[in-house]
Design a protein around this motif. Structure first.
Motif, PDB file in Angstrom:
ATOM      1  N   LEU A   1       0.809  -1.224   0.000  1.00  0.00           N
ATOM      2  CA  LEU A   1       0.000   0.000   0.000  1.00  0.00           C
ATOM      3  C   LEU A   1       0.838   1.267   0.000  1.00  0.00           C
ATOM      4  N   TYR A   2       2.151   1.113   0.178  1.00  0.00           N
ATOM      5  CA  TYR A   2       2.972   2.322   0.261  1.00  0.00           C
ATOM      6  C   TYR A   2       2.863   3.099  -1.059  1.00  0.00           C
ATOM      7  N   GLU A   3       2.611   4.407  -0.936  1.00  0.00           N
ATOM      8  CA  GLU A   3       2.527   5.257  -2.136  1.00  0.00           C
ATOM      9  C   GLU A   3       3.828   5.133  -2.918  1.00  0.00           C
ATOM     10  N   GLU A   4       3.699   4.994  -4.210  1.00  0.00           N
ATOM     11  CA  GLU A   4       4.896   4.817  -5.044  1.00  0.00           C
ATOM     12  C   GLU A   4       5.870   5.983  -4.891  1.00  0.00           C
ATOM     13  N   GLY A   5       7.128   5.683  -4.953  1.00  0.00           N
ATOM     14  CA  GLY A   5       8.073   6.755  -5.233  1.00  0.00           C
ATOM     15  C   GLY A   5       9.045   7.155  -4.151  1.00  0.00           C
ATOM     16  N   ASN A   6       8.596   7.129  -2.882  1.00  0.00           N
ATOM     17  CA  ASN A   6       9.442   7.761  -1.862  1.00  0.00           C
ATOM     18  C   ASN A   6      10.027   6.811  -0.831  1.00  0.00           C
ATOM     19  N   PHE A   7       9.897   5.529  -1.060  1.00  0.00           N
ATOM     20  CA  PHE A   7      10.256   4.613   0.024  1.00  0.00           C
ATOM     21  C   PHE A   7      11.732   4.710   0.405  1.00  0.00           C
ATOM     22  N   ALA A   8      12.575   4.947  -0.588  1.00  0.00           N
ATOM     23  CA  ALA A   8      14.010   5.041  -0.282  1.00  0.00           C
ATOM     24  C   ALA A   8      14.266   6.254   0.617  1.00  0.00           C
ATOM     25  N   ALA A   9      13.611   7.376   0.319  1.00  0.00           N
ATOM     26  CA  ALA A   9      13.796   8.575   1.159  1.00  0.00           C
ATOM     27  C   ALA A   9      13.247   8.337   2.560  1.00  0.00           C
ATOM     28  N   LEU A  10      12.126   7.607   2.636  1.00  0.00           N
ATOM     29  CA  LEU A  10      11.550   7.323   3.962  1.00  0.00           C
ATOM     30  C   LEU A  10      12.517   6.469   4.790  1.00  0.00           C
ATOM     31  N   LEU A  11      13.004   5.374   4.202  1.00  0.00           N
ATOM     32  CA  LEU A  11      13.900   4.500   4.974  1.00  0.00           C
ATOM     33  C   LEU A  11      15.218   5.206   5.298  1.00  0.00           C
ATOM     34  N   ALA A  12      15.696   6.038   4.379  1.00  0.00           N
ATOM     35  CA  ALA A  12      16.926   6.801   4.681  1.00  0.00           C
ATOM     36  C   ALA A  12      16.667   7.715   5.890  1.00  0.00           C
ATOM     37  N   GLY A  13      15.463   8.289   5.952  1.00  0.00           N
ATOM     38  CA  GLY A  13      15.093   9.141   7.092  1.00  0.00           C
ATOM     39  C   GLY A  13      15.051   8.354   8.394  1.00  0.00           C
ATOM     40  N   VAL A  14      14.465   7.141   8.345  1.00  0.00           N
ATOM     41  CA  VAL A  14      14.421   6.314   9.556  1.00  0.00           C
ATOM     42  C   VAL A  14      15.858   6.014  10.009  1.00  0.00           C
ATOM     43  N   ALA A  15      16.700   5.674   9.050  1.00  0.00           N
ATOM     44  CA  ALA A  15      18.078   5.275   9.376  1.00  0.00           C
ATOM     45  C   ALA A  15      18.910   6.428   9.925  1.00  0.00           C
ATOM     46  N   THR A  16      18.564   7.661   9.551  1.00  0.00           N
ATOM     47  CA  THR A  16      19.386   8.809   9.983  1.00  0.00           C
ATOM     48  C   THR A  16      18.711   9.640  11.072  1.00  0.00           C
ATOM     49  N   GLY A  17      17.496   9.264  11.471  1.00  0.00           N
ATOM     50  CA  GLY A  17      16.911   9.908  12.652  1.00  0.00           C
ATOM     51  C   GLY A  17      15.864  10.970  12.382  1.00  0.00           C
ATOM     52  N   ARG A  18      15.611  11.300  11.121  1.00  0.00           N
ATOM     53  CA  ARG A  18      14.632  12.373  10.859  1.00  0.00           C
ATOM     54  C   ARG A  18      13.767  12.002   9.664  1.00  0.00           C
TER      55      ARG A  18
END
Ligand code: AMP
Ligand code: GLY
Length: 468
Positions: free
Chosen positions: A302-319
Motif C-alpha cells: 500500500l505504500y505510495e509509489e516513489g518515496n520509500f528510499a527517502a523514507l527509509l533513509a530518514g528512519v536510518a538517519t533519525g529524521r
C-alpha cells in the motif's frame, strides 16, 4: 541511493521491490537464492545474515549507503550495531533495542518499569519450585512462553496447545530445566491485530493495521506459525477494530519508543505491536523489532509509489519527513503457499510452477519467500513459507477472491488457507468482538487502563491525517 537488504524471505523481497520501485539500487545478503530478490538486486551474496563481520564486509565492498535488516535473527546478533559502527545508517534497532522482541521477559519488565499498563497479568518463575505456585495465581487459562526467539512457534496456549494446567506447568519447568527463562501469562480473549510503525528520533509514524492468521490450518486449528496470511482494510483500520482502539495501540507504541529511548536504546527501525483487542481495549501480546511477515507485505503493497528510499533513509538517519509516510486507501489480502505439513512436519522439496505473468495480469503480486529457483517459472519449496500472493481491491473479501483466482496459475503440491479474507471469516471476527463488548458480557479480569492518546508530535501527523 544504494541499499543493502539483509535477509532472503518474502518480507525482504517486498522491502527490496518497494525500494527498487522508488529508484533505489539494491544489494542483498541472504542465505538462500530468492528468485524475487535476485531479480531486483544488482549484486547478491550468499552470506549468513547473522554473520555481522561478513555482512559489513559486503556492505563496504558493494558500496551500500544504507542498510535495512529484515528478520529478527540479525538484529539479535548485533548486525545493526556493526553496520552503524561502519558508518552505514541502518533501518533496524541495536541489539539492545531488539530485546523488545528477543526477550519477552525484558519486554514485560520494560513496560512495568515505565508504567505502561498494556500487559496481561503475568508471572516470571525463576526456579522450577516457583512454577506450581505461580500457575495457581491465574484464575483462568494461561499461556506459557519461552523467553527467547521462537519464530512464533514456542508459545503454548491453554485450550489450544494444552488443556490441563499441570501440562502447562510441566512445559514451563522443562524450559527452565533446559536453562531458559519462561513467562506465564493470563490468556487473553479477543481478536489479534498487528500495528506497525516506523520509529526514529523524530517520532513514531504508523502503518495500516493488519490481521495475521497465526494458526497453520483453516478454522484457526493446528500449530502456531510465523503467519499463514493476513489482510488489511481500506481505511487502515480492521472490520472489528474501531479508530479509538487503534489509537490506544499507537499510544502504547509511542510510550514504548520513549521508554526504549529513556533506557538508552536509540531505536531506528520498525516497531511492531502485536495486540489482542479485548473487552477492555487493546492489550499487548508481543513486540517485534521489524516488519511483520506477512503483515509487512500488506503495508508495503500500500505504500505510495516513489518515496520509500527517502523514507527509509530518514528512519536510518533519525529524521523522517511525515509527508513521506503515505499508504493508499485499498484493502489487501496476503496468502502464503507453504509445503504440505507446514506447522507440524513440513515436506520440503516440492516443485511449484508459477505463471507469474498471468497472476500479475490479474492484479495479484507474487512475493517469493523460502524457495530456490529451479528453472524458468519453477521454484523448489523449502521447509518454510514459500510464496506469498498479494491481492488488493476496495473490499477485503474482493482482494481475497483475487488471490483465490490467482491460485489457478500455480501448479504443484502446496497448502494454502482458503479462509483468509473471506466474508464469513470477517463476519465471525466482528461478531466475536461484538459479543465480548456486549453489555453484560463476562467482565474481563484485565487490569487495563490505556492512557488516552496524547497529542502526537507534530512531525508524526495523526492517524486520521495519514488515513485521510
Ligand atoms: P508471541 O510469540 O508472544 O506472539 O505468541 C504467539 C501467539 O500466541 C500469539 O500471536 C497469540 O496468538 C498467542 N498468544 C501469546 N500470548 C497470548 C496471551 N497472553 N493470550 C492469548 N494468546 C496469546
Ligand atoms: N506474522 C508475525 C510476525 O511477523 O512475527
Amino acid at each position: 541511493m544504494k541499499f543493502l537488504v539483509v535477509g532472503g524471505g518474502a518480507r525482504e523481497h517486498a522491502i527490496a521491490s518497494t525500494l527498487h520501485r522508488a529508484g533505489a539500487e539494491i544489494v542483498v545478503t541472504s542465505a538462500n537464492a530468492n528468485p524475487g530478490l535476485e531479480r531486483v538486486a544488482t549484486q547478491s551474496a550468499r552470506i549468513d545474515p547473522t554473520d555481522a563481520d561478513r555482512v559489513v564486509g559486503f556492505a563496504r565492498t558493494s558500496h551500500a549507503e544504507f542498510a535495512v535488516i529484515g528478520p529478527e535473527a540479525p538484529l539479535a546478533a548485533g548486525v545493526a550495531d556493526a553496520l552503524r559502527s561502519a558508518e552505514i545508517p541502518t533501518v533496524g534497532p541495536s541489539r539492545d533495542g531488539a530485546r523488545i522482541e528477543t526477550s519477552k521477559v525484558y519486554c514485560r519488565e520494560l513496560l512495568r518499569r515505565h508504567g505502561i499498563d498494556a500487559s496481561p497479568k503475568f508471572e516470571i518463575p525463576t526456579s522450577i519450585d516457583d512454577v506450581d505456585r505461580l500457575v495457581g495465581r491465574f484464575d483462568g487459562p494461561f499461556v506459557v512462553k519461552p523467553d527467547g526467539l521462537t519464530a512464533g512457534k514456542g508459545v503454548w496456549v491453554q485450550g489450544a496447545d494444552f488443556t490441563d494446567p499441570k501440562e502447562g506447568a510441566v512445559h514451563a519447568k522443562s524450559i527452565l530445566l533446559q536453562g531458559g527463562r519462561v513467562l506465564l501469562e493470563e490468556r487473553l480473549e479477543g481478536e489479534e491485530f498487528s500495528q506497525m510503525a516506523f520509529v526514529t528520533d523524530s517520532g513514531v509514524y504508523p502503518m495500516p493495521a493488519v490481521q495475521d492468521f497465526k494458526r497453520a490450518l483453516e478454522g484457526n486449528r493446528g500449530g502456531n506459525t510465523g503467519g499463514m496470511g493476513s489482510y488489511s482494510q481500506r481505511d487502515h483500520l480492521l472490520p472489528f477494530l474501531p479508530a479509538a482502539d487503534r489509537d490506544a495501540s499507537l499510544e502504547i507504541l509511542r510510550r514504548t519508543a520513549e521508554a526504549l529511548r529513556a533506557e538508552g536504546s536509540a531505536y531506528r527501525g520498525i516497531l511492531y505491536g502485536g495486540f489482542m483487542l479485548t473487552a477492555r481495549g487493546p492489550v499487548l501480546v508481543e513486540f517485534n523489532a521489524r516488519f511483520g511477515d506477512p503483515e509487512g507485505i500488506n503495508a508495503l503493497t500500500l505504500y505510495e509509489e516513489g518515496n520509500f528510499a527517502a523514507l527509509l533513509a530518514g528512519v536510518a538517519t533519525g529524521r523522517v519527513d511525515p509527508n513521506l509516510v503515505r499508504f493508499r486507501l485499498r484493502s489487501t489480502v496476503v496468502k502464503y503457499l507453504v509445503p504440505p505439513g507446514y506447522g507440524d512436519r513440513p515436506k520440503p522439496g516440492g516443485l511449484l510452477e508459477i505463471d507469474e505473468g498471468a497472476i500479475e495480469a490479474d492484479g495479484v503480486h507474487v512475493i517469493y519467500g523460502a524457495v530456490d529457483a529451479a528453472g524458468p517459472g519453477t521454484v523448489r519449496l523449502g521447509a518454510s513459507r514459500g510464496i506469498a500472493l498479494v491481492g488488493e481491491a476496495s473490499a477485503i473479501h474482493e482482494a481475497g477472491t483475487r488471490v483465490e483466482a490467482a491460485l489457478a496459475h500455480v501448479r504443484g503440491e502446496y497448502y494454502v488457507r482458503h479462509d483468509i479474507g473471506t466474508k464469513d471469516d470477517l463476519a465471525r471476527r466482528v461478531e466475536h468482538v461484538r459479543q465480548l463488548r456486549a453489555p453484560g458480557a463476562k467482565a474481563s479480569p484485565l487490569p487495563l487502563s490505556v492512557a488516552p492518546a496524547a497529542a502526537p508530535p507534530s512531525s508524526a501527523g495523526t492517524p486520521e491525517q495519514l488515513i485521510g
